[in-house]
Design a protein around this motif. Structure first.
Motif, PDB file in Angstrom:
ATOM      1  N   VAL A  98       3.030 -19.488  -2.245  1.00 42.86           N
ATOM      2  CA  VAL A  98       3.089 -17.922  -2.264  1.00 42.86           C
ATOM      3  C   VAL A  98       2.422 -17.320  -3.636  1.00 42.86           C
ATOM      4  CG1 VAL A  98       4.647 -15.946  -2.578  1.00 42.86           C
ATOM      5  CG2 VAL A  98       5.223 -17.817  -0.950  1.00 42.86           C
ATOM      6  N   GLU A  99       1.586 -16.488  -3.497  1.00 45.47           N
ATOM      7  CA  GLU A  99       0.677 -15.915  -4.660  1.00 45.47           C
ATOM      8  C   GLU A  99       0.999 -14.293  -4.624  1.00 45.47           C
ATOM      9  OE1 GLU A  99      -1.602 -16.897  -6.955  1.00 45.47           O
ATOM     10  OE2 GLU A  99      -0.960 -18.800  -6.377  1.00 45.47           O
ATOM     11  N   ASP A 100       0.955 -13.768  -5.997  1.00 45.46           N
ATOM     12  CA  ASP A 100       1.105 -12.290  -6.146  1.00 45.46           C
ATOM     13  C   ASP A 100      -0.124 -11.750  -6.480  1.00 45.46           C
ATOM     14  OD1 ASP A 100       2.274  -9.935  -6.683  1.00 45.46           O
ATOM     15  OD2 ASP A 100       3.545 -10.397  -8.040  1.00 45.46           O
ATOM     16  N   PRO A 101      -1.146 -11.495  -5.812  1.00 50.65           N
ATOM     17  CA  PRO A 101      -2.388 -10.787  -6.360  1.00 50.65           C
ATOM     18  C   PRO A 101      -2.154  -9.646  -7.254  1.00 50.65           C
ATOM     19  CG  PRO A 101      -2.612 -11.334  -3.937  1.00 50.65           C
ATOM     20  CD  PRO A 101      -1.014 -11.451  -4.494  1.00 50.65           C
ATOM     21  N   CYS A 150     -12.995 -11.475   0.017  1.00 54.79           N
ATOM     22  CA  CYS A 150     -12.487 -11.055   1.169  1.00 54.79           C
ATOM     23  C   CYS A 150     -11.702  -9.783   1.456  1.00 54.79           C
ATOM     24  CB  CYS A 150     -11.666 -12.521   1.521  1.00 54.79           C
ATOM     25  SG  CYS A 150     -10.275 -12.471   0.511  1.00 54.79           S
ATOM     26  N   VAL A 151     -10.708 -10.057   2.453  1.00 54.66           N
ATOM     27  CA  VAL A 151      -9.774  -8.778   2.392  1.00 54.66           C
ATOM     28  C   VAL A 151      -8.288  -9.115   2.231  1.00 54.66           C
ATOM     29  CG1 VAL A 151     -11.265  -7.368   3.327  1.00 54.66           C
ATOM     30  CG2 VAL A 151      -9.905  -8.653   4.886  1.00 54.66           C
ATOM     31  N   MET A 152      -7.450  -8.352   1.936  1.00 51.47           N
ATOM     32  CA  MET A 152      -6.012  -8.509   1.845  1.00 51.47           C
ATOM     33  C   MET A 152      -5.597  -8.864   3.437  1.00 51.47           C
ATOM     34  SD  MET A 152      -3.151  -9.307   0.177  1.00 51.47           S
ATOM     35  CE  MET A 152      -3.102  -8.799  -1.413  1.00 51.47           C
ATOM     36  N   PRO A 153      -5.114  -9.925   3.812  1.00 49.32           N
ATOM     37  CA  PRO A 153      -4.586 -10.110   5.370  1.00 49.32           C
ATOM     38  C   PRO A 153      -3.312  -9.597   5.396  1.00 49.32           C
ATOM     39  CG  PRO A 153      -4.288 -12.094   3.964  1.00 49.32           C
ATOM     40  CD  PRO A 153      -4.975 -11.342   2.998  1.00 49.32           C
ATOM     41  N   PHE A 188       1.753 -14.269   0.383  1.00 50.04           N
ATOM     42  CA  PHE A 188       1.659 -13.201  -0.481  1.00 50.04           C
ATOM     43  C   PHE A 188       3.058 -12.692  -0.346  1.00 50.04           C
ATOM     44  CE2 PHE A 188      -2.405 -13.773   1.308  1.00 50.04           C
ATOM     45  CZ  PHE A 188      -3.434 -13.913   0.263  1.00 50.04           C
ATOM     46  N   LYS A 189       3.438 -12.563  -1.736  1.00 47.30           N
ATOM     47  CA  LYS A 189       4.692 -12.368  -2.344  1.00 47.30           C
ATOM     48  C   LYS A 189       4.980 -10.771  -1.680  1.00 47.30           C
ATOM     49  CE  LYS A 189       7.674 -11.483  -6.454  1.00 47.30           C
ATOM     50  NZ  LYS A 189       7.597 -11.517  -7.889  1.00 47.30           N
ATOM     51  N   GLY A 190       6.278 -10.601  -1.193  1.00 48.09           N
ATOM     52  CA  GLY A 190       6.780  -9.141  -0.686  1.00 48.09           C
ATOM     53  C   GLY A 190       6.503  -9.088   0.911  1.00 48.09           C
ATOM     54  N   ASP A 191       6.034  -9.965   1.362  1.00 48.50           N
ATOM     55  CA  ASP A 191       5.602  -9.810   2.977  1.00 48.50           C
ATOM     56  C   ASP A 191       6.912  -9.817   3.614  1.00 48.50           C
ATOM     57  OD1 ASP A 191       5.127 -11.011   5.585  1.00 48.50           O
ATOM     58  OD2 ASP A 191       3.191 -10.770   4.945  1.00 48.50           O
TER      59      ASP A 191
END
Length: 342
Positions: free
Chosen positions: A287-290, A219-222, A268-271
């Motif tokens: 919450v994930e940190d890819p 997919c893509v990073m939303p 996602f972490k940091g949003d």
């Protein structure tokens, strides 16, 4: 004990209303609703609703009447404020279409959607938490194979999402249907780009876990995006100086025989909006940190044309239908006890 239709010389309009389905009530069963003072009005509204034969409906409406009347008294609602509220609700309804539900949006921004979801889908420790569905799910997403793409690389920064679908004992769940959808790099869902001929599917798809519970898709990073803010709900938020933004997230839905359907999302972490989601959907456990992978060989192995991609490795833990029922009974009992104390 005469019914309305038994009374001589009632007008045709009344008889027509009964013909259309209005209850032909027994007049002797009706409470006296004349000369209602503020302290008597609430109980009499409840009294006249007692003819409801659905116990749950009667219970819900009684609580609703009590809370609405209590609210009016608590804030000292003026006629002008009451009319403003009615006009707001009217405009909210007028904004609704087949592809837009402004009332759901209103429920979202007041946290009601998240509260209903949380109360009705409690999870035991270790199970993946649920969150709000949102308005952009569609039933006809295209199916992809494990490892296939739901979004073209031109739609944003490439990301591989993979992991396993398991039960609370760590046993894999095979053949689990996975629905997933997200925004592109501009913050739009494909349905928001629909034209006269409908929309072109992008950033959404469905797949099934394999015999060992494994799944994977590209997919893509939303990215963050605004909830619709061109209607009455948006005007209300502006009047309260509230922002209309949601943090980036990847929607996912899991359906497997014998298990409770799980509607969730990864954040996602940091949003920048992670701690202030406009619709209260973020949960820390989601919450994930890819990881950023910069090895071109790994990118080719995963199926990407670009040399770099994000990797999100996440297992999802489903609960059985029996577990779901047990957790729901406990959660509702606790919620009712807390509401009673308040």
């Amino acid at each position: 004990m005469p019914k309305v239709s038994d009374v001589p010389h009632v007008g045709k309009a009344i008889l027509d209303a009964i013909q259309r389905g209005a209850p032909d009530v027994d007049l002797d069963d009706l409470p006296n609703l004349t000369d209602m003072s503020a302290d008597k009005l609430t109980e009499n509204v409840i009294a006249i609703n007692q003819g409801c034969t659905n116990p749950r409906q009667k219970y819900v409406l009684e609580a609703l009447v009590r809370h609405m009347h209590s609210f009016v008294k608590e804030v000292g609602l003026t006629p002008e404020e009451w009319m403003t509220g009615l006009e707001f609700l009217t405009k909210t309804g007028q904004m609704c279409t087949d592809i837009r539900q402004e009332f759901i949006l209103l429920s979202d921004v007041f946290g009601v959607s998240a509260l209903v979801d949380t109360l009705n889908h409690p999870k035991p420790p270790g199970a993946t938490e649920a969150t709000v569905l949102g308005p952009f799910f569609v039933e006809d997403a295209r199916e992809v194979a494990i490892g296939g793409e739901i979004a073209g690389e031109e739609s944003g920064e490439p990301m591989l999402v993979k992991g396993r679908i398991l039960d609370t004992n760590g046993k894999p769940i095979p053949n689990c249907l996975i629905e997933t959808w997200e925004t592109d790099e501009d913050g739009y869902y494909d349905t928001q780009r629909s034209g006269e001929d409908g929309y072109v599917q992008d950033c959404r798809g469905r797949l099934y876990s394999d015999k060992d519970g494994n799944y994977a898709f590209r997919c893509v990073m939303p990215v963050p995006y605004p909830i619709p803010n061109d209607g009455p709900v948006g005007q209300l938020l502006r009047s309260m100086n509230r922002h209309v933004f949601r943090p980036a997230h990847l929607h996912m839905m899991f359906i497997a025989d014998g298990y409770e359907k799980l509607i969730t999302a990864l954040y996602f972490k940091g949003d920048i909006f992670l701690s202030s989601d406009a619709v209260f959907g973020v949960k820390s456990s989601l919450v994930e940190d890819p990881k950023k992978v910069t090895d071109p060989a790994e990118a080719r192995k995963a199926g990407f044309k670009k040399d770099e991609f994000y990797l999100c490795d996440r297992d999802f833990i489903l609960i059985t239908e029996q577990q779901a029922q047990e957790e729901l009974v406990k959660a509702k009992a606790q919620a009712k006890a807390e509401a009673t104390k308040a």
